[in-house]
Design a protein around this motif. Structure first.
Motif, PDB file in Angstrom:
ATOM      1  N   SER A 198      50.261  52.620   8.791  1.00  0.00           N
ATOM      2  CA  SER A 198      50.578  51.196   8.735  1.00  0.00           C
ATOM      3  C   SER A 198      50.068  50.508  10.007  1.00  0.00           C
ATOM      4  N   MET A 199      49.886  49.208   9.928  1.00  0.00           N
ATOM      5  CA  MET A 199      49.422  48.449  11.086  1.00  0.00           C
ATOM      6  C   MET A 199      50.392  48.609  12.258  1.00  0.00           C
ATOM      7  N   ASP A 200      51.688  48.532  11.993  1.00  0.00           N
ATOM      8  CA  ASP A 200      52.669  48.670  13.080  1.00  0.00           C
ATOM      9  C   ASP A 200      52.609  50.048  13.723  1.00  0.00           C
ATOM     10  N   MET A 201      52.460  51.074  12.898  1.00  0.00           N
ATOM     11  CA  MET A 201      52.366  52.428  13.441  1.00  0.00           C
ATOM     12  C   MET A 201      51.084  52.590  14.259  1.00  0.00           C
ATOM     13  N   ALA A 202      49.959  52.130  13.714  1.00  0.00           N
ATOM     14  CA  ALA A 202      48.663  52.277  14.399  1.00  0.00           C
ATOM     15  C   ALA A 202      48.663  51.570  15.749  1.00  0.00           C
ATOM     16  N   THR A 203      49.144  50.347  15.782  1.00  0.00           N
ATOM     17  CA  THR A 203      49.132  49.603  17.048  1.00  0.00           C
ATOM     18  C   THR A 203      50.208  50.115  18.004  1.00  0.00           C
ATOM     19  N   GLY A 204      51.360  50.467  17.466  1.00  0.00           N
ATOM     20  CA  GLY A 204      52.451  50.970  18.310  1.00  0.00           C
ATOM     21  C   GLY A 204      52.117  52.292  18.985  1.00  0.00           C
ATOM     22  N   GLU A 205      51.482  53.185  18.251  1.00  0.00           N
ATOM     23  CA  GLU A 205      51.159  54.514  18.779  1.00  0.00           C
ATOM     24  C   GLU A 205      49.928  54.522  19.685  1.00  0.00           C
ATOM     25  N   THR A 206      49.011  53.567  19.481  1.00  0.00           N
ATOM     26  CA  THR A 206      47.785  53.548  20.293  1.00  0.00           C
ATOM     27  C   THR A 206      47.865  52.602  21.483  1.00  0.00           C
ATOM     28  N   GLY A 207      48.730  51.586  21.416  1.00  0.00           N
ATOM     29  CA  GLY A 207      48.768  50.562  22.459  1.00  0.00           C
ATOM     30  C   GLY A 207      47.577  49.622  22.375  1.00  0.00           C
ATOM     31  N   MET A 208      46.951  49.570  21.199  1.00  0.00           N
ATOM     32  CA  MET A 208      45.770  48.733  20.991  1.00  0.00           C
ATOM     33  C   MET A 208      46.060  47.694  19.922  1.00  0.00           C
ATOM     34  N   GLU A 209      45.202  46.672  19.853  1.00  0.00           N
ATOM     35  CA  GLU A 209      45.361  45.623  18.865  1.00  0.00           C
ATOM     36  C   GLU A 209      44.736  46.049  17.535  1.00  0.00           C
ATOM     37  N   TYR A 210      45.381  45.622  16.446  1.00  0.00           N
ATOM     38  CA  TYR A 210      44.850  45.896  15.120  1.00  0.00           C
ATOM     39  C   TYR A 210      43.502  45.195  14.976  1.00  0.00           C
ATOM     40  N   GLY A 211      42.521  45.906  14.460  1.00  0.00           N
ATOM     41  CA  GLY A 211      41.180  45.353  14.343  1.00  0.00           C
ATOM     42  C   GLY A 211      40.316  45.645  15.552  1.00  0.00           C
ATOM     43  N   GLY A 212      40.905  46.272  16.573  1.00  0.00           N
ATOM     44  CA  GLY A 212      40.147  46.611  17.772  1.00  0.00           C
ATOM     45  C   GLY A 212      40.352  48.053  18.200  1.00  0.00           C
ATOM     46  N   ILE A 213      41.012  48.850  17.365  1.00  0.00           N
ATOM     47  CA  ILE A 213      41.318  50.238  17.727  1.00  0.00           C
ATOM     48  C   ILE A 213      40.013  50.990  17.977  1.00  0.00           C
ATOM     49  N   THR A 214      40.010  51.738  19.067  1.00  0.00           N
ATOM     50  CA  THR A 214      38.833  52.472  19.501  1.00  0.00           C
ATOM     51  C   THR A 214      39.192  53.934  19.743  1.00  0.00           C
ATOM     52  N   PRO A 215      38.235  54.843  19.635  1.00  0.00           N
ATOM     53  CA  PRO A 215      38.529  56.243  19.926  1.00  0.00           C
ATOM     54  C   PRO A 215      38.684  56.520  21.426  1.00  0.00           C
ATOM     55  N   VAL A 216      38.297  55.578  22.262  1.00  0.00           N
ATOM     56  CA  VAL A 216      38.411  55.738  23.719  1.00  0.00           C
ATOM     57  C   VAL A 216      39.829  55.354  24.131  1.00  0.00           C
ATOM     58  N   GLY A 217      40.604  56.335  24.604  1.00  0.00           N
ATOM     59  CA  GLY A 217      41.955  56.046  25.060  1.00  0.00           C
ATOM     60  C   GLY A 217      43.052  56.329  24.059  1.00  0.00           C
ATOM     61  N   LEU A 218      42.745  57.072  23.024  1.00  0.00           N
ATOM     62  CA  LEU A 218      43.775  57.458  22.056  1.00  0.00           C
ATOM     63  C   LEU A 218      44.728  58.476  22.677  1.00  0.00           C
ATOM     64  N   PRO A 219      45.931  58.646  22.103  1.00  0.00           N
ATOM     65  CA  PRO A 219      46.827  59.686  22.606  1.00  0.00           C
ATOM     66  C   PRO A 219      46.117  61.045  22.653  1.00  0.00           C
ATOM     67  N   ALA A 220      46.284  61.752  23.745  1.00  0.00           N
ATOM     68  CA  ALA A 220      45.544  62.993  24.015  1.00  0.00           C
ATOM     69  C   ALA A 220      45.797  64.095  22.982  1.00  0.00           C
ATOM     70  N   ASP A 221      46.965  64.091  22.350  1.00  0.00           N
ATOM     71  CA  ASP A 221      47.281  65.165  21.407  1.00  0.00           C
ATOM     72  C   ASP A 221      46.825  64.868  19.975  1.00  0.00           C
ATOM     73  N   TRP A 222      46.191  63.738  19.754  1.00  0.00           N
ATOM     74  CA  TRP A 222      45.705  63.403  18.416  1.00  0.00           C
ATOM     75  C   TRP A 222      44.388  64.079  18.107  1.00  0.00           C
ATOM     76  N   PRO A 223      44.222  64.559  16.884  1.00  0.00           N
ATOM     77  CA  PRO A 223      42.880  64.937  16.444  1.00  0.00           C
ATOM     78  C   PRO A 223      42.031  63.670  16.314  1.00  0.00           C
ATOM     79  N   LEU A 224      40.778  63.769  16.702  1.00  0.00           N
ATOM     80  CA  LEU A 224      39.822  62.673  16.549  1.00  0.00           C
ATOM     81  C   LEU A 224      38.699  63.193  15.669  1.00  0.00           C
ATOM     82  N   LEU A 225      38.661  62.726  14.430  1.00  0.00           N
ATOM     83  CA  LEU A 225      37.657  63.174  13.480  1.00  0.00           C
ATOM     84  C   LEU A 225      36.499  62.186  13.507  1.00  0.00           C
ATOM     85  N   VAL A 226      35.308  62.685  13.777  1.00  0.00           N
ATOM     86  CA  VAL A 226      34.127  61.840  13.943  1.00  0.00           C
ATOM     87  C   VAL A 226      33.060  62.266  12.945  1.00  0.00           C
ATOM     88  N   ASP A 227      32.574  61.310  12.170  1.00  0.00           N
ATOM     89  CA  ASP A 227      31.491  61.613  11.239  1.00  0.00           C
ATOM     90  C   ASP A 227      30.228  61.936  12.034  1.00  0.00           C
TER      91      ASP A 227
END
Length: 184
Positions: free
Chosen positions: A114-143
């Motif tokens: 959800s938008m609230d979960m995505a922004t709350g957990e990342t500390g980023m704005e919806y529509g601007g979420i970036t892979p730089v600075g995500l929580p360290a324990d998250w998997p980052l899947l990159v095509d």
């Protein structure tokens, strides 16, 4: 400085404009390590009114359509446990949430967070979420198509501004796993 891709009035190395970034993104740039120097991460100022991909490329350069990536937050669920992950795919594709992403997370079910979960957990704005600075324990899947590009445009953590990164830098981000077919 001229941006390596696109037509932007203002472009500068990200380490020189940390105050333009959200706290988690600025911290990640400060702690940057890897084969790509932090100075090769370029911040470009953009109007948030033009943040959506179609309008954005019309204003800042049609070539950006093939060189832009989206970062979305996905929640994988299995046996009452939930795992958050970020997925980065070219903007001309969509994340294969219920195929490649779900299998990689070992989840029974996966969906966009959800938008609230995505922004709350990342500390980023919806529509601007970036892979730089995500929580360290998250998997980052990159095509893999993202990693293959010389430079890629992604969010900056805010709707105003974007980051330009060499494609190979995505493979070196914390928790990164490069996958074929993540973007369909």
């Amino acid at each position: 400085m001229d941006a390596p891709i696109g037509h932007f009035e203002y472009a500068t190395p990200a380490p020189d404009c940390l105050d333009e970034l959200t706290a988690p993104v600025a911290d990640a740039v400060r702690r940057w390590s890897g084969s790509v120097p932090a100075e090769q991460i370029v911040y470009v100022d953009t109007d948030p009114e033009w943040a959506d991909t179609a309008v954005f490329v019309e204003h800042y350069g049609q070539e950006l359509l093939e060189r832009s990536a989206n970062c979305v937050v996905v929640a994988g669920k299995r046996g009452g446990e939930s795992t958050l992950a970020a997925c980065v795919v070219l903007s001309t594709t969509r994340v294969d949430v219920n195929g490649v992403a779900r299998r990689q997370l070992g989840a029974r079910k996966a969906s966009f967070a959800s938008m609230d979960m995505a922004t709350g957990e990342t500390g980023m704005e919806y529509g601007g979420i970036t892979p730089v600075g995500l929580p360290a324990d998250w998997p980052l899947l990159v095509d893999s198509a993202v990693v293959d590009l010389p430079y890629v445009l992604v969010g900056s953590g805010r709707r105003r501004g974007k980051l330009l990164l060499p494609g190979k830098a995505f493979a070196e981000l914390p928790g990164a796993v490069v996958l074929d077919g993540l973007g369909v």
